[in-house]
Design a protein around this motif. Structure first.
Motif, mmCIF file in Angstrom:
data_model
loop_
_atom_site.group_PDB
_atom_site.id
_atom_site.type_symbol
_atom_site.label_atom_id
_atom_site.label_comp_id
_atom_site.label_asym_id
_atom_site.label_seq_id
_atom_site.Cartn_x
_atom_site.Cartn_y
_atom_site.Cartn_z
ATOM 1 N N TYR A 217 45.399 48.477 36.220
ATOM 2 C CA TYR A 217 45.723 47.789 34.965
ATOM 3 C C TYR A 217 44.622 46.786 34.613
ATOM 4 O O TYR A 217 44.177 46.700 33.449
ATOM 5 N N MET A 218 44.159 46.039 35.624
ATOM 6 C CA MET A 218 43.106 45.061 35.376
ATOM 7 C C MET A 218 41.803 45.761 34.992
ATOM 8 O O MET A 218 41.068 45.300 34.115
ATOM 9 N N LEU A 219 41.497 46.881 35.655
ATOM 10 C CA LEU A 219 40.290 47.639 35.306
ATOM 11 C C LEU A 219 40.358 48.122 33.862
ATOM 12 O O LEU A 219 39.352 48.121 33.139
ATOM 13 N N LYS A 220 41.544 48.539 33.435
ATOM 14 C CA LYS A 220 41.718 49.004 32.061
ATOM 15 C C LYS A 220 41.480 47.861 31.075
ATOM 16 O O LYS A 220 40.838 48.050 30.034
ATOM 17 N N ARG A 221 41.987 46.679 31.406
ATOM 18 C CA ARG A 221 41.777 45.522 30.530
ATOM 19 C C ARG A 221 40.296 45.182 30.432
ATOM 20 O O ARG A 221 39.765 44.934 29.341
ATOM 21 N N TYR A 222 39.621 45.154 31.563
ATOM 22 C CA TYR A 222 38.176 44.892 31.558
ATOM 23 C C TYR A 222 37.452 45.955 30.732
ATOM 24 O O TYR A 222 36.555 45.658 29.943
ATOM 25 N N GLY A 223 37.831 47.218 30.944
ATOM 26 C CA GLY A 223 37.166 48.302 30.234
ATOM 27 C C GLY A 223 37.313 48.183 28.725
ATOM 28 O O GLY A 223 36.363 48.452 27.977
ATOM 29 N N GLN A 224 38.509 47.760 28.265
ATOM 30 C CA GLN A 224 38.734 47.621 26.825
ATOM 31 C C GLN A 224 37.850 46.543 26.217
ATOM 32 O O GLN A 224 37.211 46.754 25.181
#
Length: 561
Positions: A217-224
């Motif tokens: 979830y955190m990786l997805k937030r960073y990616g966005q």
């Protein structure tokens, strides 16, 4: 009252730096005029070559000198504009710093420190941009643009009309590109800010993230956020890459039309016709015509940005400095008032502190913290304010110290209204100790004196002796002159240093605001021992959630709020 304050500061800077201002005007004028001369000299050189004549060496030297002088004047212009802008911002920041010292504590209660810092840094920097890349630069570019048009009109009326007709369209296109680039850059900054914000959030909650297995979830937030920043930067790079070829193409198109029309006969030849030297000069002018046009668009953007900064700085300078009490009539009080002792009938004792009919709220619309509160403290008495959290204990201390004016009623400290006491006298009248020690840059001795010139070395030593901290300080590498760092003392020792700071000028009143709230029992006992020594022969008003043994001593009262 301060609506024209910024203008006054700017004109004051101009008056104080009159020679600099005149020199700036002269250099800007010289830079504009000198930029026109090299193509005119080039025109003469090319005409002589076209006529089969060898150009004089002096003309070549003149061309070189004029080009060099033009470059030097442009460099001097940029330097002088920067220096002038810095002097203006220095004057504005000085006025804001003086204003900061006059603001009541309520301002700092109602305004986030980051907002105030932003006014001093970001908003004032936009004012500097108003001069370095704003008004002065735009005036110079407008003059340069106008002078180039005038010269082109004298050489080719047709080309002059073409440039005059194309200028609004080119300027509009420039502004559209600049606004879109600025929007993309702002979106990029927002995305970078979000990414940067997520880093401390992740570090703070790393255990919870791993425990709940939310790494993806955190990786997805960073990616966005990273993707948003990348896309914004791509748009900015696209506009930047496309703009220059368009300008170059338009310049080449206009030059080509001019040359084609000049080759025609009849009216067209008369309208566009020119010699070979004139053609070379005109091509040089057309090449430099679009630079100020592009710069003017950015300068307008800077001026608009500065307008927002000016408004925020003006709002700060317009902040109310008044510390007036809101009671309808202030009492006519002598320096030392008298009050009947509550414990000894018939004896008169000096009143150290008097709060009469005090009501107070921190902000309009909020409920009152104190309502019709009365308190009289005799000289030499010790009063402990007790009660639940939020009852107003610390507020009473702040009101007595003059940090806030009461909404209603009046306060006296040794017969004087707190807001009428000069800053230089306050430390002689009362000392104030808070829950936490606030360290300033400097030595250990500076922490006690607060760099106050009226505090002597001997007074600092006596204060440290009285609090039991002198022996510890003497063992430091440089003694009292040792630089004070965060890890130099324990929390309890820093609180002892805070007490020494409060009593260094031997005030008659001590105000103590939960000074042992963050201490363990052993350290608390050490601080209270030092406090007992510091409180002798003084009036003491202290705040406590829990009551220590001092309430059992004679001449001590407990007031429950």
């Amino acid at each position: 009252m301060h609506s024209n304050r910024i203008s006054q500061l700017i004109f004051s800077t101009i008056r104080k730096n009159l020679y600099l201002s005149l020199l700036l005007i002269a250099v800007v004028t010289g830079a504009v005029l000198s930029a026109l001369l090299p193509p005119l000299v080039l025109e003469q050189i090319v005409n002589r070559l076209a006529a089969g004549k060898k150009p004089a060496f002096s003309i070549a030297v003149l061309y070189f000198l004029i080009t060099a002088v033009s470059g030097l004047l442009n460099a001097a212009k940029e330097i002088l504009i920067t220096v002038f802008g810095q002097k203006v911002t220095h004057g504005i920041r000085t006025a804001m710093s003086e204003k900061l010292n006059r603001l009541p504590a309520s301002y700092f209660m109602e305004n986030n420190p980051g907002v105030t810092v932003s006014r001093f840094v970001n908003d004032v920097n936009t004012l500097e941009n108003l001069f370095t890349s704003g008004i002065i630069s735009m005036a110079a570019d407008i003059c340069r643009l106008g002078s180039i048009l005038i010269v082109i009109f004298t050489r080719s009326t047709g080309l002059g009309l073409m440039l005059l007709a194309a200028s609004p369209l080119l300027f509009l296109m420039t502004r559209i590109f600049q606004k879109r680039m600025l929007k993309a850059q702002l979106e990029g900054r927002v995305a970078v800010g979000r990414t940067s914000q997520q880093i401390p959030e992740t570090m703070q909650n790393i255990r919870t993230i791993r425990l709940l297995q939310q790494e993806n979830y955190m990786l997805k937030r960073y990616g966005q956020t990273i993707e948003q920043g990348f896309q914004a930067q791509e748009r900015s790079n696209f506009y930047d890459a496309v703009y220059s070829p368009i300008i170059i193409s338009v310049s080449a198109l206009l030059t080509g039309i001019m040359m084609a029309a000049a080759a025609q006969s009849g009216v067209m030849q008369q309208f566009f016709g020119m010699s070979a030297g004139t053609a070379a000069a005109v091509i040089a002018y057309v090449g430099s015509f679009f630079d100020p046009l592009e710069s003017i668009g950015m300068e307008i953007q800077n001026i608009q940005s500065a307008a927002a900064g000016i408004r925020r700085v003006r709002e700060f300078l317009e902040e109310n400095e008044s510390k007036k009490n809101f009671c309808q009539k202030k009492p006519d009080l002598p320096q030392k008032s008298k009050a009947k002792s509550e414990s000894e009938t018939g004896s008169d004792e000096i009143t150290a502190v008097c709060l009469s009919g005090i009501s107070f709220r921190y902000k309009k619309g909020e409920p009152e913290i104190l309502h019709n509160f009365n308190l009289t403290v005799r000289e030499g008495e010790s009063v402990i304010l007790a009660g639940r959290t939020g009852a107003g204990k610390s507020t009473v201390i702040k009101l007595i110290a003059g940090l806030y004016p009461p909404t209603q009623g009046f306060i006296t400290v040794f017969g004087r209204l707190p807001e009428t006491i000069p800053e230089t006298e306050k430390r002689h009248l009362f000392g104030y100790v808070e829950q936490q020690f606030h360290r300033i840059p400097g030595s250990v001795g500076d922490q006690v004196s607060l760099l106050d010139p009226q505090v002597s070395h001997e007074q600092v030593k006596q204060a440290l002796l009285l609090t039991g901290l002198w022996e510890t300080v003497s063992c430091l590498p440089e003694g009292i002159h040792t630089p004070c760092t965060e890890d130099l003392f324990s929390q309890g020792q820093f609180q002892l240093l805070s007490i020494a700071r409060a009593i260094v000028l031997d005030p008659g009143l001590l105000l103590l605001d939960e000074i042992t709230a963050n201490l363990d029992s052993a350290t608390e006992a050490q601080v209270l021992t030092a406090l007992e020594a510091a409180s002798r022969n003084r009036t003491v008003i202290s705040v406590s959630h829990r009551l220590y043994g001092r309430e059992m001593q004679p001449n001590t009262r407990i007031i429950t709020l």
